[in-house]
Design a protein around this motif. Sequence first.
Motif, short mmCIF file in Angstrom:
data_model
loop_
_atom_site.label_atom_id
_atom_site.label_comp_id
_atom_site.label_asym_id
_atom_site.label_seq_id
_atom_site.Cartn_x
_atom_site.Cartn_y
_atom_site.Cartn_z
N ALA A 7 33.78 32.78 40.17
CA ALA A 7 34.71 33.68 40.86
C ALA A 7 34.39 33.79 42.34
O ALA A 7 33.26 33.56 42.76
CB ALA A 7 34.66 35.06 40.22
N GLN A 8 35.42 34.12 43.11
CA GLN A 8 35.26 34.46 44.52
C GLN A 8 36.08 35.73 44.77
O GLN A 8 37.29 35.66 44.93
CB GLN A 8 35.74 33.34 45.42
CG GLN A 8 34.86 32.12 45.38
CD GLN A 8 35.35 31.02 46.32
OE1 GLN A 8 36.50 30.98 46.70
NE2 GLN A 8 34.45 30.14 46.66
N VAL A 9 35.40 36.85 44.77
CA VAL A 9 36.07 38.13 44.97
C VAL A 9 36.27 38.34 46.47
O VAL A 9 35.33 38.26 47.25
CB VAL A 9 35.23 39.29 44.38
CG1 VAL A 9 35.87 40.63 44.67
CG2 VAL A 9 35.04 39.09 42.88
N THR A 10 37.53 38.58 46.87
CA THR A 10 37.82 38.79 48.28
C THR A 10 38.11 40.25 48.60
O THR A 10 37.93 40.68 49.74
CB THR A 10 39.03 37.94 48.73
OG1 THR A 10 40.17 38.27 47.91
CG2 THR A 10 38.72 36.46 48.61
N ARG A 11 38.56 41.01 47.60
CA ARG A 11 38.91 42.42 47.85
C ARG A 11 38.93 43.18 46.53
O ARG A 11 39.34 42.66 45.50
CB ARG A 11 40.29 42.48 48.50
CG ARG A 11 40.73 43.87 48.90
CD ARG A 11 42.12 43.89 49.53
NE ARG A 11 43.16 43.74 48.50
CZ ARG A 11 43.90 42.67 48.30
NH1 ARG A 11 43.74 41.61 49.05
NH2 ARG A 11 44.81 42.62 47.35
N ILE A 12 38.47 44.43 46.59
CA ILE A 12 38.59 45.34 45.45
C ILE A 12 39.20 46.64 45.95
O ILE A 12 38.68 47.27 46.86
CB ILE A 12 37.24 45.62 44.78
CG1 ILE A 12 36.67 44.35 44.16
CG2 ILE A 12 37.39 46.69 43.70
CD1 ILE A 12 35.35 44.53 43.45
N GLU A 13 40.34 47.00 45.36
CA GLU A 13 40.95 48.30 45.62
C GLU A 13 40.47 49.23 44.51
O GLU A 13 40.53 48.87 43.34
CB GLU A 13 42.47 48.20 45.61
CG GLU A 13 43.03 47.32 46.70
CD GLU A 13 44.52 47.09 46.55
OE1 GLU A 13 45.18 47.77 45.72
OE2 GLU A 13 45.03 46.23 47.27
#
Length: 91
Positions: free
Chosen positions: A67-73
Motif C-alpha cells: 500500500a501507499q497511503v497518501t491521505r487519511i480523513e
Amino acid sequence: MTARLLRIAGRVQGVGYRDWLVREARRHGISGWVRNRADGTVEALLAGEEDGLNAVLTACRRGPPLAQVTRIEEQFAEPPAEPGFTRRPSL
C-alpha cells in the motif's frame, strides 16, 4: 470507548489493505469494520480504548507492504453496535 471513521486514500485497493486492517484491529482489541469504496478509497470504523485505537491509527498511515497511503480523513463517530472487527462488502 472512542470511535473514529476513516477515509483512507492512495494505493489502498487491491493490495490487501482490508485483510491487513482486520488483523491489526483484532490484535489491538478494536471493534468496527472496513470496506472498499467505489471512489478507490478504503473506509473504516474503528472503536476501542485509546491506546489500542492510537496504535491502529498509526498503523493505518503506514498500511501493509504494497500500500501507499497518501491521505487519511478522520472524524469522530459513534461506536459500532456489535463487537468484533469485520470486513464489509464494498460500497
